[in-house]
Design a protein around this motif. Structure first.
Motif, PDB file in Angstrom:
ATOM      1  N   THR A 123       2.543   1.665  -3.342  1.00 43.88           N
ATOM      2  CA  THR A 123       1.585   2.082  -4.374  1.00 43.88           C
ATOM      3  C   THR A 123       1.267   3.566  -4.255  1.00 43.88           C
ATOM      4  N   ALA A 124       1.020   4.031  -3.009  1.00 48.96           N
ATOM      5  CA  ALA A 124       0.739   5.452  -2.794  1.00 48.96           C
ATOM      6  C   ALA A 124       1.914   6.310  -3.242  1.00 48.96           C
ATOM      7  N   HIS A 125       3.122   5.833  -2.945  1.00 48.29           N
ATOM      8  CA  HIS A 125       4.326   6.587  -3.340  1.00 48.29           C
ATOM      9  C   HIS A 125       4.461   6.651  -4.857  1.00 48.29           C
ATOM     10  N   GLN A 126       4.227   5.514  -5.517  1.00 50.81           N
ATOM     11  CA  GLN A 126       4.361   5.463  -6.971  1.00 50.81           C
ATOM     12  C   GLN A 126       3.292   6.294  -7.671  1.00 50.81           C
ATOM     13  N   LEU A 127       2.111   6.386  -7.091  1.00 50.91           N
ATOM     14  CA  LEU A 127       1.030   7.173  -7.703  1.00 50.91           C
ATOM     15  C   LEU A 127       1.274   8.670  -7.582  1.00 50.91           C
ATOM     16  N   GLY A 128       2.039   9.052  -6.551  1.00 53.43           N
ATOM     17  CA  GLY A 128       2.237  10.490  -6.292  1.00 53.43           C
ATOM     18  C   GLY A 128       2.834  11.249  -7.460  1.00 53.43           C
ATOM     19  N   THR A 129       3.853  10.687  -8.100  1.00 54.97           N
ATOM     20  CA  THR A 129       4.555  11.387  -9.183  1.00 54.97           C
ATOM     21  C   THR A 129       3.672  11.602 -10.409  1.00 54.97           C
ATOM     22  N   PRO A 130       3.015  10.573 -10.974  1.00 58.58           N
ATOM     23  CA  PRO A 130       2.166  10.825 -12.147  1.00 58.58           C
ATOM     24  C   PRO A 130       0.970  11.722 -11.836  1.00 58.58           C
ATOM     25  N   ILE A 131       0.438  11.659 -10.608  1.00 56.76           N
ATOM     26  CA  ILE A 131      -0.688  12.529 -10.256  1.00 56.76           C
ATOM     27  C   ILE A 131      -0.259  13.986 -10.279  1.00 56.76           C
ATOM     28  N   SER A 132       0.905  14.264  -9.682  1.00 58.10           N
ATOM     29  CA  SER A 132       1.424  15.646  -9.702  1.00 58.10           C
ATOM     30  C   SER A 132       1.633  16.127 -11.131  1.00 58.10           C
ATOM     31  N   SER A 133       2.144  15.249 -11.971  1.00 57.17           N
ATOM     32  CA  SER A 133       2.377  15.600 -13.372  1.00 57.17           C
ATOM     33  C   SER A 133       1.061  15.875 -14.090  1.00 57.17           C
ATOM     34  N   LEU A 134       0.048  15.057 -13.825  1.00 63.58           N
ATOM     35  CA  LEU A 134      -1.253  15.244 -14.470  1.00 63.58           C
ATOM     36  C   LEU A 134      -1.922  16.530 -14.024  1.00 63.58           C
ATOM     37  N   VAL A 135      -1.756  16.887 -12.758  1.00 61.42           N
ATOM     38  CA  VAL A 135      -2.305  18.149 -12.261  1.00 61.42           C
ATOM     39  C   VAL A 135      -1.689  19.316 -13.031  1.00 61.42           C
TER      40      VAL A 135
ATOM     41  N   SER B 144       0.828  -1.216   0.000  1.00 62.29           N
ATOM     42  CA  SER B 144       0.000   0.000   0.000  1.00 62.29           C
ATOM     43  C   SER B 144       0.858   1.259   0.000  1.00 62.29           C
ATOM     44  N   LYS B 145       1.862   1.283   0.877  1.00 60.10           N
ATOM     45  CA  LYS B 145       2.731   2.475   0.950  1.00 60.10           C
ATOM     46  C   LYS B 145       3.481   2.691  -0.369  1.00 60.10           C
TER      47      LYS B 145
ATOM     48  N   SER C 267     -12.654   7.952   3.404  1.00 61.24           N
ATOM     49  CA  SER C 267     -11.859   7.475   2.285  1.00 61.24           C
ATOM     50  C   SER C 267     -11.757   5.956   2.289  1.00 61.24           C
ATOM     51  N   LEU C 268     -11.423   5.375   3.456  1.00 61.62           N
ATOM     52  CA  LEU C 268     -11.273   3.925   3.548  1.00 61.62           C
ATOM     53  C   LEU C 268     -12.618   3.209   3.450  1.00 61.62           C
ATOM     54  N   PHE C 269     -13.636   3.756   4.094  1.00 60.76           N
ATOM     55  CA  PHE C 269     -14.937   3.092   4.060  1.00 60.76           C
ATOM     56  C   PHE C 269     -15.533   3.152   2.651  1.00 60.76           C
ATOM     57  N   GLY C 270     -15.258   4.249   1.946  1.00 56.96           N
ATOM     58  CA  GLY C 270     -15.705   4.327   0.560  1.00 56.96           C
ATOM     59  C   GLY C 270     -15.100   3.217  -0.284  1.00 56.96           C
ATOM     60  N   TRP C 271     -13.871   2.838   0.057  1.00 53.37           N
ATOM     61  CA  TRP C 271     -13.207   1.735  -0.647  1.00 53.37           C
ATOM     62  C   TRP C 271     -13.981   0.434  -0.448  1.00 53.37           C
ATOM     63  N   VAL C 272     -14.476   0.202   0.779  1.00 49.59           N
ATOM     64  CA  VAL C 272     -15.258  -0.996   1.078  1.00 49.59           C
ATOM     65  C   VAL C 272     -16.528  -1.014   0.228  1.00 49.59           C
ATOM     66  N   ILE C 273     -17.237   0.112   0.194  1.00 49.07           N
ATOM     67  CA  ILE C 273     -18.477   0.198  -0.579  1.00 49.07           C
ATOM     68  C   ILE C 273     -18.188  -0.037  -2.064  1.00 49.07           C
ATOM     69  N   GLU C 274     -17.088   0.528  -2.536  1.00 47.38           N
ATOM     70  CA  GLU C 274     -16.723   0.353  -3.942  1.00 47.38           C
ATOM     71  C   GLU C 274     -16.464  -1.118  -4.261  1.00 47.38           C
TER      72      GLU C 274
ATOM     73  N   GLU D  28      -4.631   8.314  -1.482  1.00 44.27           N
ATOM     74  CA  GLU D  28      -4.839   8.593  -0.055  1.00 44.27           C
ATOM     75  C   GLU D  28      -5.229   7.325   0.687  1.00 44.27           C
ATOM     76  N   ARG D  29      -6.076   6.513   0.046  1.00 44.11           N
ATOM     77  CA  ARG D  29      -6.485   5.258   0.676  1.00 44.11           C
ATOM     78  C   ARG D  29      -5.276   4.367   0.940  1.00 44.11           C
ATOM     79  N   PHE D  30      -4.443   4.205  -0.089  1.00 46.53           N
ATOM     80  CA  PHE D  30      -3.268   3.346   0.065  1.00 46.53           C
ATOM     81  C   PHE D  30      -2.315   3.883   1.128  1.00 46.53           C
ATOM     82  N   SER D  31      -2.185   5.176   1.207  1.00 45.29           N
ATOM     83  CA  SER D  31      -1.248   5.759   2.171  1.00 45.29           C
ATOM     84  C   SER D  31      -1.704   5.563   3.601  1.00 45.29           C
ATOM     85  N   LYS D  32      -3.024   5.366   3.803  1.00 42.78           N
ATOM     86  CA  LYS D  32      -3.550   5.231   5.162  1.00 42.78           C
ATOM     87  C   LYS D  32      -3.516   3.792   5.670  1.00 42.78           C
ATOM     88  N   ILE D  33      -3.263   2.843   4.768  1.00 47.08           N
ATOM     89  CA  ILE D  33      -3.155   1.442   5.209  1.00 47.08           C
ATOM     90  C   ILE D  33      -1.922   1.303   6.099  1.00 47.08           C
TER      91      ILE D  33
END
Length: 382
Positions: free
Chosen positions: A180-192, A177-178, A276-283, A223-228
């Motif tokens: 994944t959250a770290h790896q997602l950070g860079t492309p998200i910043s770039s997309l923003v 999880s950590k 954020s985490l509970f929304g993941w469960v519902i999803e 954010e979900r992955f970072s909170k695991i």
């Protein structure tokens, strides 16, 4: 991954089977020893009875020293000699009370006769009653003590194996999880940054709006992955809100033939949640329900109140789950899909039970009629 966990389960089953075989073998062997020792004690008492009869008959040809030696050799087996003519009782290797000895011995005779048939001395009108020796009694109990020890050993072994497996899973979950959250950070910043650039170029605003929605979605996932693995930040939230928000996002991404129904109470169902985490469960549960229905059917979200809890039932009209798999569906790697890691329900269980101290389980399921998952959440204090 599914085969990996199944192989570990089979190893556990083989371990139990081996322990049971050892226990059964030990029981059989111990009972064999008990029977052999019981026969030997019976023979000793018969010889002791014969010696008693011989010494009472006064046979001059008998070797009295040998007879006395036989009589004195019994120092472990409790014996009662009853003379039916005189009613006299004599005992050997039995501790007698100071008062009421006759009644005491009569009770002992009843006990002894239930365990072993008495040995009759017809010439003397006497009967020999005897009990198991202290050693034989301990040997009779020993197999059950051994079974208890084996059972305790198996229980501790399974407890240690379970704890080890959970610790291994925790490390895997948190590390994955950590990262994944770290790896997602860079492309998200770039997309923003690219989104801001497209705004400056005056690209169609509707397209930018859709891109921003997906960016928000990616940021929510990161954010979900970072909170695991972190301490969950729980806030007082109406249970209806994360459900409607998550389903609202998924509605446009599900088949048009999937109908969503909400059966909510008129008042807010306040619970302590990490949205954020509970929304993941519902999803996860919503996507699984849609897959189980092959993209056609009804998904119902129902909230009911019971004592100190709110009960959230998520019901689909899909193909159902066999009862034998009600618990297995929450195991990491378990999946009925051709694609997928089989981690959704396992992750959902962790989020509900470890982070929110609630419960999640399969309430009911019927083949080709549907499945209901129930989530139990404690009410938030006012």
């Amino acid at each position: 991954m599914n085969s990996f966990y199944e192989s570990r389960q089979w190893l556990a089953y083989l371990f139990v089977a081996a322990a049971v075989l050892i226990a059964v073998g030990s029981l059989v062997f111990s009972h064999h020893l008990v029977r052999e020792l019981a026969k030997e004690e019976r023979n000793k008492i018969e010889i002791w009875a014969s010696a008693t009869q011989l010494i009472a008959s006064g046979d001059e040809n008998a070797d009295m020293s040998l007879v006395l030696q036989i009589l004195q050799s019994n120092s472990t087996i409790p014996v009662i000699l009853y003379d039916s003519t005189t009613g006299r009782l004599s005992a050997n290797n039995i501790t007698l009370p100071q008062n009421g000895r006759e009644d005491f011995l009569q009770k002992k005779i009843e006990q002894f006769s239930h365990r072993h048939p008495p040995i009759e001395l017809p010439e003397l009108n006497q009967f020999v009653y005897y009990d198991d020796s202290y050693t034989l009694k301990k040997l009779r109990i020993y197999p059950y003590v051994q079974l208890f020890v084996i059972a305790v050993f198996i229980a501790f072994a399974f407890f240690a194996l379970n704890r080890s497996q959970k610790a291994e899973q925790n490390k895997l979950w948190v590390g994955l999880s950590k990262e994944t959250a770290h790896q997602l950070g860079t492309p998200i910043s770039s997309l923003v940054a690219w989104t801001e650039y497209l705004k400056l170029k005056k690209v169609d605003p509707s397209l930018i709006t859709e891109i921003e929605k997906d960016l928000d979605r990616l940021q929510s996932i990161a954010e979900r992955f970072s909170k695991i693995g972190s301490v969950s930040d729980l806030k007082k939230v109406a249970l209806q809100e994360p459900i409607q928000k998550t389903v609202g996002y998924l509605r446009n991404r599900l088949s048009d033939k999937v109908e969503i129904v909400f059966e909510f109470p008129s008042h807010p169902a306040f619970v302590l949640l990490n949205e954020s985490l509970f929304g993941w469960v519902i999803e996860n549960l919503t996507k699984n329900a849609a897959d189980a229905m092959s993209g056609q059917g009804m998904i119902t979200f129902s909230i009911t109140e019971k004592e100190k809890n709110y009960l959230l039932d998520i019901t689909d009209t899909g193909k159902g789950i066999p009862k034998s798999k009600f618990k297995r569906v929450f195991q990491p790697g378990f999946t009925t899909k051709e694609r997928g890691w089989g981690l959704g329900l396992s992750l959902s269980k962790r989020i509900v039970e470890m982070y929110h101290h609630g419960k999640i389980f399969v309430k009911r399921s019927e083949a080709d009629k549907g499945t209901t998952f129930r989530i139990v959440m404690k009410k938030s204090a006012n």
